[in-house]
Each structure stands twice: as structure tokens, then as C-alpha cells.
Design a protein around this motif. Sequence first.
Motif, PDB file in Angstrom:
ATOM      1  N   ARG A 171       5.913   4.903  -3.060  1.00  0.00           N
ATOM      2  CA  ARG A 171       4.781   4.359  -2.309  1.00  0.00           C
ATOM      3  C   ARG A 171       3.706   3.826  -3.246  1.00  0.00           C
ATOM      4  NH1 ARG A 171       1.965   8.852  -0.246  1.00  0.00           N
ATOM      5  NH2 ARG A 171       0.601   8.483  -2.031  1.00  0.00           N
ATOM      6  N   GLU A 172       3.436   4.542  -4.323  1.00  0.00           N
ATOM      7  CA  GLU A 172       2.399   4.120  -5.263  1.00  0.00           C
ATOM      8  C   GLU A 172       2.793   2.820  -5.968  1.00  0.00           C
ATOM      9  OE1 GLU A 172       0.699   8.614  -6.355  1.00  0.00           O
ATOM     10  OE2 GLU A 172       2.075   7.571  -7.713  1.00  0.00           O
ATOM     11  N   LEU A 173       4.052   2.704  -6.394  1.00  0.00           N
ATOM     12  CA  LEU A 173       4.489   1.488  -7.067  1.00  0.00           C
ATOM     13  C   LEU A 173       4.484   0.312  -6.112  1.00  0.00           C
ATOM     14  CD1 LEU A 173       5.553   0.180  -9.650  1.00  0.00           C
ATOM     15  CD2 LEU A 173       7.876   0.837  -8.966  1.00  0.00           C
ATOM     16  N   SER A 174       4.927   0.536  -4.892  1.00  0.00           N
ATOM     17  CA  SER A 174       4.920  -0.525  -3.891  1.00  0.00           C
ATOM     18  C   SER A 174       3.493  -0.982  -3.588  1.00  0.00           C
ATOM     19  CB  SER A 174       5.598  -0.039  -2.608  1.00  0.00           C
ATOM     20  OG  SER A 174       5.493  -0.985  -1.575  1.00  0.00           O
ATOM     21  N   GLY A 175       2.587  -0.023  -3.418  1.00  0.00           N
ATOM     22  CA  GLY A 175       1.192  -0.378  -3.144  1.00  0.00           C
ATOM     23  C   GLY A 175       0.567  -1.160  -4.272  1.00  0.00           C
ATOM     24  N   ALA A 176       0.887  -0.795  -5.523  1.00  0.00           N
ATOM     25  CA  ALA A 176       0.353  -1.526  -6.671  1.00  0.00           C
ATOM     26  C   ALA A 176       0.849  -2.956  -6.713  1.00  0.00           C
ATOM     27  CB  ALA A 176       0.737  -0.808  -7.968  1.00  0.00           C
ATOM     28  N   ALA A 177       2.033  -3.201  -6.124  1.00  0.00           N
ATOM     29  CA  ALA A 177       2.595  -4.552  -6.083  1.00  0.00           C
ATOM     30  C   ALA A 177       2.121  -5.335  -4.867  1.00  0.00           C
ATOM     31  CB  ALA A 177       4.119  -4.479  -6.087  1.00  0.00           C
ATOM     32  N   GLY A 178       1.242  -4.735  -4.061  1.00  0.00           N
ATOM     33  CA  GLY A 178       0.716  -5.430  -2.893  1.00  0.00           C
ATOM     34  C   GLY A 178       1.643  -5.411  -1.698  1.00  0.00           C
ATOM     35  N   PRO A 189       2.619  -3.215   1.472  1.00  0.00           N
ATOM     36  CA  PRO A 189       2.008  -2.080   2.167  1.00  0.00           C
ATOM     37  C   PRO A 189       2.964  -0.966   2.557  1.00  0.00           C
ATOM     38  CG  PRO A 189       2.182  -3.967   3.643  1.00  0.00           C
ATOM     39  CD  PRO A 189       2.552  -4.457   2.272  1.00  0.00           C
ATOM     40  N   GLU A 190       4.258  -1.276   2.752  1.00  0.00           N
ATOM     41  CA  GLU A 190       5.173  -0.249   3.211  1.00  0.00           C
ATOM     42  C   GLU A 190       6.516  -0.346   2.524  1.00  0.00           C
ATOM     43  OE1 GLU A 190       5.717   1.246   7.058  1.00  0.00           O
ATOM     44  OE2 GLU A 190       3.904   0.302   7.830  1.00  0.00           O
ATOM     45  N   LEU A 242       5.905   8.103   3.967  1.00  0.00           N
ATOM     46  CA  LEU A 242       7.164   7.364   4.091  1.00  0.00           C
ATOM     47  C   LEU A 242       8.158   8.205   4.879  1.00  0.00           C
ATOM     48  CD1 LEU A 242       7.671   5.829   0.521  1.00  0.00           C
ATOM     49  CD2 LEU A 242       6.498   4.855   2.505  1.00  0.00           C
ATOM     50  N   TYR A 243       8.901   7.543   5.764  1.00  0.00           N
ATOM     51  CA  TYR A 243       9.873   8.238   6.603  1.00  0.00           C
ATOM     52  C   TYR A 243      11.275   7.800   6.208  1.00  0.00           C
ATOM     53  CZ  TYR A 243      12.342   9.822  10.812  1.00  0.00           C
ATOM     54  OH  TYR A 243      13.210  10.434  11.688  1.00  0.00           O
ATOM     55  N   PRO A 244      12.077   8.711   5.630  1.00  0.00           N
ATOM     56  CA  PRO A 244      13.455   8.352   5.278  1.00  0.00           C
ATOM     57  C   PRO A 244      14.348   8.388   6.517  1.00  0.00           C
ATOM     58  CG  PRO A 244      12.991  10.608   4.590  1.00  0.00           C
ATOM     59  CD  PRO A 244      11.715  10.067   5.177  1.00  0.00           C
ATOM     60  N   ALA A 255      -0.834  -6.942   6.756  1.00  0.00           N
ATOM     61  CA  ALA A 255       0.016  -6.296   7.751  1.00  0.00           C
ATOM     62  C   ALA A 255       1.450  -6.183   7.228  1.00  0.00           C
ATOM     63  CB  ALA A 255       0.006  -7.091   9.056  1.00  0.00           C
ATOM     64  N   ASN A 256       2.145  -5.185   7.712  1.00  0.00           N
ATOM     65  CA  ASN A 256       3.559  -5.019   7.379  1.00  0.00           C
ATOM     66  C   ASN A 256       4.357  -6.006   8.227  1.00  0.00           C
ATOM     67  OD1 ASN A 256       6.177  -4.251   6.947  1.00  0.00           O
ATOM     68  ND2 ASN A 256       5.914  -2.130   7.597  1.00  0.00           N
ATOM     69  N   LEU A 257       4.758  -7.123   7.621  1.00  0.00           N
ATOM     70  CA  LEU A 257       5.391  -8.197   8.389  1.00  0.00           C
ATOM     71  C   LEU A 257       6.741  -7.795   8.943  1.00  0.00           C
ATOM     72  CD1 LEU A 257       4.498 -11.381   6.308  1.00  0.00           C
ATOM     73  CD2 LEU A 257       3.258 -10.320   8.200  1.00  0.00           C
ATOM     74  N   ALA A 258       7.472  -6.957   8.212  1.00  0.00           N
ATOM     75  CA  ALA A 258       8.773  -6.529   8.715  1.00  0.00           C
ATOM     76  C   ALA A 258       8.602  -5.729  10.007  1.00  0.00           C
ATOM     77  CB  ALA A 258       9.498  -5.698   7.661  1.00  0.00           C
ATOM     78  N   HIS A 259       7.667  -4.789  10.003  1.00  0.00           N
ATOM     79  CA  HIS A 259       7.396  -4.000  11.207  1.00  0.00           C
ATOM     80  C   HIS A 259       6.855  -4.890  12.319  1.00  0.00           C
ATOM     81  CE1 HIS A 259       5.941  -0.842  13.839  1.00  0.00           C
ATOM     82  NE2 HIS A 259       4.699  -1.266  13.695  1.00  0.00           N
TER      83      HIS A 259
END
Length: 507
Positions: A63-70, A72-73, A101-103, A332-336
Motif C-alpha cells: 500500500r505504501e509503495l502504491s501510494g507513493a506512485a500515485g 490510490p488502491e 487492503l482486502y486479499p 478516484a480509484n478508476l478501476a473500482h
Amino acid sequence: MKVAVADVGTNSSHLLLAEAAGSGYRVLDALKDRTALGECLDEAGNLTPEGEDRLAGALTRFRELSGAAGIPEVRVYATSALREAPNGQAVAQRMRERTGLYPAIISGEREGHLTYLGAAHSVEFGPDTLLLDLGGGSLEFARGGPEAPTDVLSLPVGAIRMTRAFLRHDPPPAREVQALQAHVQDLVRPHVSRFAAQPGTRVVLSSGTAEAAAVALNAAHTKATLAGPDGSVNGVSFTVAALGGLLDRTRALRPGARLKVPGFEKRAGTIVAGLAVLHAALDLLGVREVTVSEGALREGMLIEELAQLNAFTGGLSLRQRSVLATAERFGANLAHAGHVAQLARDLLAALARTGESFPDEARPLLTAAAALHETGQIVSQSAHHKHAAYLIRHTDLRGFSPRERELIAQVARYHRRSPPKASHADFAALPAADQALVSRLAAILRVADGLDRAHAGGTQFRELRRARAEDGWTLHVTGATPLDLAGAREKADLWTREFGPLTFRNL
């Protein structure tokens, strides 16, 4: 568009960050965490607290690496380790609470389908292609054409599972390996007619074990095709006979010696079982030569995610594209958003087919509200439905009139928490006809959003049936997680008020 996907396996968990690039994608970053959940199971097969801590640590880093890359999810899928653990669903829910995060736990067949998709974009698949993907807990078989499988099977003969079940000594005597291979062939034999190699069948292996075998064979100067200059073994081919020879040599090595074999450094403890499983299955299926694909489950997840986004954005009108630009601007999370929009449109169409009446503007208004319903999270999570309404009202949505923008804002505002009430000033200010439209569209959006509460993108609409008036409606879906179904039931209150009671069946 940037996306992040992760898979949680028996041995390790992987994160992949990428962005759309032309007809494909460009990898931005990747992270592997050796969570080794297969080592953290109690006698009943439940994941232990240590395993939960390992998984929580990995998901937090993802989650932290993803957030740093801009981004959101992160879309996370879990395979054999959680799929077979009696407490797997409870662990998944606790991971959501601990890490955000939900696996989502997927079936072996779904895993095989996605792995086939990922492998097909890494090496060339022919009209008859057979894929074997070996994990720590299971072995997936998938057969199909150049792009998609038509037949998928999952068997519980993963490398870690077989190591624990059969290999009691290290190095293992020949009789233990033979017993392991006999067990594998006993399980595969009933399915030989489905997966046996035919003239012209291309056989592809996708797994860490297969990649390790390719590296080891290449280093030993056997009949393997040379690896790429960067060490890549994607597309490397070798014979099943060469694989058998490698198994024999590896079985006789002591643990320290196995660690020194190129390719085996990170899987020395399970490589004998992994090679034995692959060789037993390939030999029974009459395979003579195989090709290695480095594309696997997470690449398939990535391709599917981008395809869903492309389908969502490709179907938008000019004014809906301004909605998409707004959603992107507010993170926004475009996939969601795209998945919820599709579910909402499916529900709207199904209601219309049963005789429920909606104006022509209902579909574009609902699509816009679905795309923007989480934009308020850029301000605050706790009241993001209200913040979303504010942002929509004060954003330039090209092609929408002030009235339409207000309706979109209110539908988005009521996607969660309190349903529309006469005591809500903005809602009360609407004409009666617009109040009715907002309530009905918000009822649909709430259910659609609930059906993707896990943000796993797996729920698919199948059918909406209308029973007798007192029985209400039954919604048939597939691929919904327990969290999705719980979310939909929780948010069906407004639907019940507007259309009647709603029950759910996950096929």
C-alpha cells in the motif's frame, strides 16, 4: 492510467505497478515479499498469528509503495494458502481492517484463467496451448487458444504441500520422490483426456520452479535455449527429458549444494518436490518439450484490470469523458469506479426490462455518479459522500446542465450512509420528480457499490428476477466475495424502500 495489482501465494506475495501504454502496459515498479504463508499453518490448516503478521507487513508495504506512485488502491488476490485455510475469509477481513487492503480469495479455476491470460501476453500461444502453473499449494492446468483458456483445472499438488507430505529426509531417497510422483499422477490421470499433449500442442510452464529449472539447465549447458542477456528466461525451451535429468541430479544434492545451483538459491527447500511434480504431470500427459513464461497471475490481473478500464472509458460519451477527467484529477480509484458503473448500468437495464420506468437521462446521470462517488476521499474518508457532492457541484462537468450536475451530486452523495430524507435541505429543494429520480438512482448505486466493497472487481451481474410483490427481487451474481455480499446486503436499504426487498445469490 496507472494500476496496482498484487497476488498472495503460499510461498511469496508480489506487487506490480504499471500504467497503460498503447495496447499494452509499462511496468513502473515491482516488489516481492517472501511471506511464506505455507510455513505458518497450524494442525487444522489455519493461518497462524505469525502468518497474519507476515501478510499484514507485506500488504502495508504494498500500500505504501502504491501510494507513493500515485495509485490510490491495490487490487489483491489470494490463492491456495488462504483459499484452503479454514480461517482464510476471517484473515482476509482482518487484513482489510489492519492494512486497508482486502486479499480477495479466488478459486483455483479463476487463478488458472488469469495466469493463462498473463502467460499469453508473455510468450506466443498457438491454437492449442497447454499451460501448467505450479505454486506452493496447487498446480493449475489451463488449455485454450491464443488469448483465453477453454478448460481449467486446479489440483492440490503444490511444491510446498508435496515437500511436507512426502519428502521426510534431505536429501530425499529415490523412494520418497517416486511416491510423490505416483501421487501426482494418480490425481492427474482422471483428467488426461482433457489435457494430454496432441501433435501441435504448445506446452507452457509458468512458475518460479519452471524459471529456476530453466536457469539451472542453461547454466549446465544442456539442451535449453540460451537465456537473454539480462538473465531473462521468458521464452526459454527445454525438453521433459532434460527436466527429468535435472530432477535426478538435484535429488542427490545435499541442502548446501542445492543452494549453489544457479536458479535454486531462493527455493532450495522445495525445488526437488517442484521439479518432481512438473516432471510427473508432463510425463503422464505425453509432453516432450516445454516453454517457460515469466508472465503469470499478477500479469493476468494487470491485463484484466486495464481491459476493464479501457472498456469503461471507451464506452463514454464526450461529456462522460469530462467526468473521467474529473475522477482522475481527484484521485478516484478508476478501476473500482468503472466496475461499479457497469454493475449500476446492468441493474438499471434489468429494472427497466421488468417494467420499472426511468427517463432517458437516468443512464448517463447514474454513470457519472458512479464514476465520481468516491472523489470526496481526497478531502476526508469519514464523510467522503458529502465531500463528493460538494466537489461535483463546483466542478466544470462539460456537457451537463446545472440541474444535471446537481442530480449527479445528490446521487453520489447518497451512495452510502443515510438515504435521502425530507430533512436534508439540498434534497428537499429538488422538485418532486427529481427527488424520485435521485432516490431510485441512489438505490441502484448503493447496491452496485456494495457489490464491489472488496474492490476486487470480481462480481459480475447475471440476472435480476422479480418475484411476487411480497417477495421482492432476487439478484444473481458470480464472483462476489463474502465482503461484497455483506456490503450489498447492508446497502440494500434504499432499494427496499424504492423497489421492494432484495436478496442475493452468488452462483
